[in-house]
Design an enzyme around this catalytic site. Sequence first.
Site, PDB file in Angstrom:
ATOM      1  N   SER A  31       1.117  -1.188   0.106  1.00 41.26           N
ATOM      2  CA  SER A  31      -0.158   0.186  -0.359  1.00 41.26           C
ATOM      3  C   SER A  31       0.923   1.243  -0.053  1.00 41.26           C
ATOM      4  O   SER A  31       1.768   0.782   0.197  1.00 41.26           O
ATOM      5  CB  SER A  31      -0.509   0.114   1.047  1.00 41.26           C
ATOM      6  OG  SER A  31      -1.332  -0.888   1.302  1.00 41.26           O
ATOM      7  N   SER A  85      -5.775   0.141  -2.269  1.00 42.69           N
ATOM      8  CA  SER A  85      -4.626   0.007  -1.918  1.00 42.69           C
ATOM      9  C   SER A  85      -3.860   1.890  -1.570  1.00 42.69           C
ATOM     10  O   SER A  85      -2.070   1.778  -0.521  1.00 42.69           O
ATOM     11  CB  SER A  85      -3.794  -0.892  -2.720  1.00 42.69           C
ATOM     12  OG  SER A  85      -4.135  -1.463  -2.517  1.00 42.69           O
ATOM     13  N   LYS A 138      -4.970   6.459   1.426  1.00 47.62           N
ATOM     14  CA  LYS A 138      -4.799   6.065   2.609  1.00 47.62           C
ATOM     15  C   LYS A 138      -3.856   7.678   3.430  1.00 47.62           C
ATOM     16  O   LYS A 138      -3.457   7.804   2.378  1.00 47.62           O
ATOM     17  CB  LYS A 138      -3.921   4.581   2.501  1.00 47.62           C
ATOM     18  CG  LYS A 138      -4.505   3.569   2.051  1.00 47.62           C
ATOM     19  CD  LYS A 138      -4.009   2.391   2.209  1.00 47.62           C
ATOM     20  CE  LYS A 138      -4.117   0.439   1.661  1.00 47.62           C
ATOM     21  NZ  LYS A 138      -4.986   0.656   2.626  1.00 47.62           N
ATOM     22  N   CYS A 160      -4.518  -0.495   8.883  1.00 44.43           N
ATOM     23  CA  CYS A 160      -4.014  -0.281   7.366  1.00 44.43           C
ATOM     24  C   CYS A 160      -2.737  -1.910   8.084  1.00 44.43           C
ATOM     25  O   CYS A 160      -2.060  -0.478   8.321  1.00 44.43           O
ATOM     26  CB  CYS A 160      -3.601   0.058   6.703  1.00 44.43           C
ATOM     27  SG  CYS A 160      -2.645   0.251   5.088  1.00 44.43           S
ATOM     28  N   ASN A 204      -0.719  -3.519   6.304  1.00 47.55           N
ATOM     29  CA  ASN A 204       0.370  -2.793   5.295  1.00 47.55           C
ATOM     30  C   ASN A 204       0.865  -1.667   5.029  1.00 47.55           C
ATOM     31  O   ASN A 204       2.544  -1.237   5.529  1.00 47.55           O
ATOM     32  CB  ASN A 204       0.045  -2.652   3.049  1.00 47.55           C
ATOM     33  CG  ASN A 204       0.235  -4.341   3.046  1.00 47.55           C
ATOM     34  OD1 ASN A 204       1.335  -4.871   2.828  1.00 47.55           O
ATOM     35  ND2 ASN A 204      -0.987  -4.178   2.440  1.00 47.55           N
ATOM     36  N   LYS A 244     -13.821  -7.538   6.397  1.00 46.24           N
ATOM     37  CA  LYS A 244     -13.124  -7.576   4.933  1.00 46.24           C
ATOM     38  C   LYS A 244     -13.957  -9.378   4.540  1.00 46.24           C
ATOM     39  O   LYS A 244     -14.726 -10.351   5.697  1.00 46.24           O
ATOM     40  CB  LYS A 244     -12.370  -7.929   4.814  1.00 46.24           C
ATOM     41  CG  LYS A 244     -11.085  -6.433   5.525  1.00 46.24           C
ATOM     42  CD  LYS A 244     -11.446  -5.753   4.581  1.00 46.24           C
ATOM     43  CE  LYS A 244     -10.095  -4.225   4.829  1.00 46.24           C
ATOM     44  NZ  LYS A 244     -10.590  -3.296   4.233  1.00 46.24           N
ATOM     45  N   SER A 254     -11.174  -5.454  -1.175  1.00 49.03           N
ATOM     46  CA  SER A 254     -11.115  -4.282  -0.007  1.00 49.03           C
ATOM     47  C   SER A 254     -11.868  -3.561  -0.553  1.00 49.03           C
ATOM     48  O   SER A 254     -11.025  -3.362  -2.323  1.00 49.03           O
ATOM     49  CB  SER A 254      -9.551  -4.608   0.828  1.00 49.03           C
ATOM     50  OG  SER A 254      -9.549  -3.383   1.239  1.00 49.03           O
ATOM     51  N   HIS A 309      -8.569  -7.259  -4.134  1.00 53.49           N
ATOM     52  CA  HIS A 309      -6.842  -6.498  -3.392  1.00 53.49           C
ATOM     53  C   HIS A 309      -6.442  -7.530  -4.468  1.00 53.49           C
ATOM     54  O   HIS A 309      -5.740  -8.942  -4.499  1.00 53.49           O
ATOM     55  CB  HIS A 309      -6.968  -7.196  -2.076  1.00 53.49           C
ATOM     56  CG  HIS A 309      -5.403  -5.996  -1.701  1.00 53.49           C
ATOM     57  ND1 HIS A 309      -4.257  -6.503  -1.646  1.00 53.49           N
ATOM     58  CD2 HIS A 309      -5.729  -5.094  -0.938  1.00 53.49           C
ATOM     59  CE1 HIS A 309      -3.608  -5.261  -1.379  1.00 53.49           C
ATOM     60  NE2 HIS A 309      -4.444  -3.995  -0.767  1.00 53.49           N
ATOM     61  N   MET A 318      -4.624  -7.660   2.118  1.00 54.39           N
ATOM     62  CA  MET A 318      -3.892  -5.634   3.150  1.00 54.39           C
ATOM     63  C   MET A 318      -3.275  -7.111   4.175  1.00 54.39           C
ATOM     64  O   MET A 318      -3.280  -8.163   4.725  1.00 54.39           O
ATOM     65  CB  MET A 318      -5.274  -6.289   3.425  1.00 54.39           C
ATOM     66  CG  MET A 318      -6.429  -5.688   2.365  1.00 54.39           C
ATOM     67  SD  MET A 318      -7.496  -7.331   0.785  1.00 54.39           S
ATOM     68  CE  MET A 318      -8.947  -7.662   2.884  1.00 54.39           C
TER      69      MET A 318
END
Length: 391
Positions: A18, A66, A69, A103, A105, A273, A304, A309, A313
């Site tokens: 991400s 992704s 954010k 998140c 990632n 999710k 997501s 995705h 994630m």
Amino acid sequence: MFQPQIRIPATYMRGGTSKGVFFKLDDLPEPARVPGAARDALLLRVIGSPDPYGKHTDGMGGATSSTSKTVILSKSSQPEHDVDYLFGQVAIDKPFIDWSGNCGNLTAAVGSFAISNGLVEASRIPRDGLCTVRIWQANIGKTIIAHVPITSGQVQETGDFELDGVTFPAAEVLIDFMDPADASGAMFPTGNLVDTLEVPGVGSFPATFINAGIPTIFLNAEDIGYNGTELQEAINESPEALARFETIRAYGAVKMGLISDISEAANRQHTPKVAYVAPAKAYVSSSGKDVTTADIDLLVRALSMGKLHHAMMGTAAVAIGTAAAIPGTLVNLAAGGGKLDAVRFGHPSGTLRVGAAAEQQNGDWVVTKASMSRSARVLMEGWVRVPGDCF
């Protein structure tokens, strides 16, 4: 009279698969330093949402779950922690930021940013080796430990660690998600490892509902007409498939007690999710890499923000590792069943290994830690500009 643009210190970072815009809390305009409409309006404008064109041309977002954010960091308010980490998942086509989850990632980038921006005490940073950054994940009230490589007193970002879903290698960052189950309720909100999820107009399916890393609904691929080797286009280019998954997600959210009516799901896009699992099969990843049955223990595909995705994630990977460690869940059974301390699963971009330590206490399953490796890198730093009247 139009207001001129203002500039706000910001860093654009990749964390895992991400990327997002990172801010120090004290650098935000004063009205945006507290939760509320001003903060949301500012961050929406930074990202470029809502965008009916679905491109984020007039903002920093990448028009995917992704890459849409935002992260706000500050010195921790919690004892024995270094940094408070608040994550906002920005909707693309709606004026909405979901603050309900983490998140995983971008967690990999939190430690790096905190060290480089003076949020970690200098005495805790070695000249060479690993810096242990104690992160308080403010969205979900959990502790995360990031082990960030340091060389000559600076964060090391370059290296030879390869992460499927990321084009170039970088330095490895090990992330430990401590006690990843939902602090506000049971890890299995229905009390069962497997339930029957009835979705009017869609069908009835076995499902594992778990609150670990992020609330997640696991289904068997074959029960919903898939084989587990699908790439993004197989799902995302089908409006019917996406609508079906969203309906499943809404009914699953009610079953998990996250919402009281399916109509509320639209305002809770980030959680839960939906993911589906299958036993290991060979496939070709989105980069053209061959993934063999010997490479993986199971297949997992996850959605997501309404789309499949491109990789996985990080928070869903925690849910996968946790569910895999508990005999009898759909994830555990897809991986062959029994006691599993770690699994390597196949996702659209390749493979990922995640581990978890699970044990039974007074008849209930408890997971003390889930771990995975990620990487992070600063892409750009300086100021982001927005119209002064946008918030």
